[in-house]
Scaffold this active site. Structure first.
Site, mmCIF file in Angstrom:
data_model
loop_
_atom_site.group_PDB
_atom_site.id
_atom_site.type_symbol
_atom_site.label_atom_id
_atom_site.label_comp_id
_atom_site.label_asym_id
_atom_site.label_seq_id
_atom_site.Cartn_x
_atom_site.Cartn_y
_atom_site.Cartn_z
ATOM 1 N N ASP A 34 49.131 12.776 -5.287
ATOM 2 C CA ASP A 34 48.926 11.562 -6.069
ATOM 3 C C ASP A 34 47.422 11.388 -6.305
ATOM 4 O O ASP A 34 46.614 11.672 -5.411
ATOM 5 C CB ASP A 34 49.469 10.345 -5.300
ATOM 6 N N ILE A 35 47.047 10.976 -7.481
ATOM 7 C CA ILE A 35 45.630 10.684 -7.779
ATOM 8 C C ILE A 35 45.433 9.179 -7.621
ATOM 9 O O ILE A 35 46.018 8.388 -8.371
ATOM 10 C CB ILE A 35 45.271 11.115 -9.217
ATOM 11 N N HIS A 76 35.588 14.772 -22.917
ATOM 12 C CA HIS A 76 34.197 14.514 -23.353
ATOM 13 C C HIS A 76 33.658 13.322 -22.587
ATOM 14 O O HIS A 76 34.366 12.338 -22.326
ATOM 15 C CB HIS A 76 34.106 14.338 -24.868
ATOM 16 N N ASP A 99 37.183 5.444 -24.116
ATOM 17 C CA ASP A 99 36.788 6.604 -24.932
ATOM 18 C C ASP A 99 35.387 7.058 -24.578
ATOM 19 O O ASP A 99 34.400 6.606 -25.182
ATOM 20 C CB ASP A 99 36.854 6.249 -26.418
ATOM 21 N N GLU A 125 30.795 14.951 -28.266
ATOM 22 C CA GLU A 125 32.100 15.037 -28.939
ATOM 23 C C GLU A 125 32.113 14.081 -30.117
ATOM 24 O O GLU A 125 32.654 14.368 -31.185
ATOM 25 C CB GLU A 125 33.215 14.666 -27.953
ATOM 26 N N GLU A 126 31.496 12.936 -29.946
ATOM 27 C CA GLU A 126 31.529 11.901 -30.986
ATOM 28 C C GLU A 126 30.734 12.296 -32.233
ATOM 29 O O GLU A 126 30.881 11.674 -33.279
ATOM 30 C CB GLU A 126 30.998 10.573 -30.425
ATOM 31 N N ASP A 168 41.410 12.867 -23.699
ATOM 32 C CA ASP A 168 40.512 12.024 -24.477
ATOM 33 C C ASP A 168 41.252 10.719 -24.775
ATOM 34 O O ASP A 168 42.178 10.691 -25.572
ATOM 35 C CB ASP A 168 40.119 12.732 -25.782
ATOM 36 N N HIS A 208 35.695 2.569 -30.214
ATOM 37 C CA HIS A 208 34.346 2.726 -30.786
ATOM 38 C C HIS A 208 33.623 1.390 -30.960
ATOM 39 O O HIS A 208 32.768 1.237 -31.834
ATOM 40 C CB HIS A 208 34.380 3.509 -32.105
ATOM 41 N N ASP A 212 47.716 11.150 -12.901
ATOM 42 C CA ASP A 212 48.705 11.887 -12.106
ATOM 43 C C ASP A 212 49.299 13.042 -12.921
ATOM 44 O O ASP A 212 49.547 14.124 -12.395
ATOM 45 C CB ASP A 212 49.820 10.947 -11.646
#
Ligand code: DTR
Ligand code: ZN
Ligand code: ZN
Length: 319
Positions: A45-46, A127, A139, A173-174, A202, A289, A308
């Site tokens: 489990d995370i 990213h 994001d 990435e943006e 992402d 954004h 998870d």
């Protein structure tokens, strides 16, 4: 474009730290019965609290650096330094790849977990940069934090998969998936062919979330779908993603890709609200954004499930 500069860190005592951390191993998570349990190693489990702690760090970094973590700004390099510090302490071999975009230096962080078949690499990436208008917590702090905690879980478990594990946090990435494009462009073809699959994360914690799975490599897609089926959570195919995030850099090089997404500015339909909850007629992330993409712009259940799912796929595809 500058010649990529790479600095590599192989920590001396980190393995010891990693072994000590195994004393705090979270409860193992049952792999959904229909996921071919015999074939899949059991993913841990995370802890979503740990993922949120990384988001808090990203938020503080933005607040201390002009309000963002964008390419070419101090908040981005501070984000790289934070993630790298965690991974070095956990026993990963890290390297920072530099590139130039829009006249500013960018950075990719690559982290290899020692061991596994170097000719079969399972690769998870996200990213790390935000847009200039805000902290970029969903994001893409969400994807960055989710795979960071997955990597730390690998260390806590001292997981020894058959395949080699690699993680990456991409820059710029943006600006047009610049960092991941740079990485793939500078990867020798012999190295590209060793990547069994690239998993992209992402936006995985959108406040009005959908549960979207990339419809690219069928094995990766099925792995994610099996996970969510085991939770009883319906998924939809991600249709607008082609070319819109870092998996495109790998797909364009013929590497199998997959990933998860909880939605951006597109509005949730009534049918989607009926199966996922949330608000129909409202964007999956109305702060996409924007400056309001803060730690308040996260749905904890979506962040938890997708973190998870990332761990489940890393374990299942590398065992
Ligand atoms: N391009 C990503 C957000 C994004 C928009 N649509 C999709 C589909 C699949 C993955 C990501 C995205 C960004 O703004 O960082
Ligand atoms: Zn974005
Ligand atoms: Zn993004």
């Amino acid at each position: 474009m500058t010649t990529p500069t790479t600095t590599r860190t192989t920590p001396a005592l980190a393995i010891a730290a990693g072994l000590l951390a195994t004393l705090l191993v979270p409860a193992a998570q049952a792999v959904p019965a229909d996921a071919g349990t015999a074939a899949a190693a059991v993913a841990p489990d995370i802890p979503v609290a740990n993922v949120k702690a990384h988001l808090n760090q990203f938020s503080t970094i933005a607040a201390n650096n002009g309000g963002n973590r964008a390419h070419g700004r101090p908040g981005y390099k501070a984000s790289i330094d934070y993630v790298k510090g965690k991974l070095d302490a956990a026993g990963f071999t890290t390297s920072v790849q530099q590139f130039t975009s829009n006249g500013a230096t960018g950075y990719n962080l690559i982290a290899d977990w020692p061991g596994g078949d170097p000719n079969r690499v399972v690769f998870a990436g996200a990213h790390l940069d935000s847009v200039t208008s805000g902290a970029g917590i969903n994001d893409n702090g969400s994807g960055s934090a989710g795979i960071l905690e997955t990597a730390l879980a690998v260390s806590r478990a001292q997981y020894k998969p058959a395949k080699h594990l690699r993680f990456a946090w991409w820059g710029a990435e943006e600006l047009g998936i610049v960092g991941s494009k740079h990485y793939v462009a500078n990867l020798p073809r012999t190295e590209r062919s060793k990547i069994a699959g690239y998993l992209n994360f992402d936006m995985i914690g959108s406040p009005n979330p959908g549960y979207f799975v990339y419809d690219d490599d069928p094995t990766i897609e099925k792995t994610f779908k099996d996970y969510f089926a085991g939770l009883g959570v319906p998924t939809e195919i991600e249709t607008e993603g082609d070319g819109r995030s870092d998996h495109a850099s790998f797909k364009n090089a013929g590497i199998p890709v997959g990933g998860l997404f909880t939605g951006a500015s597109t509005r949730k339909t009534a049918a989607q609200a009926r199966k996922w909850g949330g608000t129909s007629g409202q964007a999956f992330d109305r702060c996409y954004h924007s400056s309001c993409d803060t730690t308040a712009n996260i749905n904890e259940t979506a962040l938890n499930r997708n973190s998870d799912a990332a761990a489940y796929a890393v374990w299942a595809l590398s065992s």
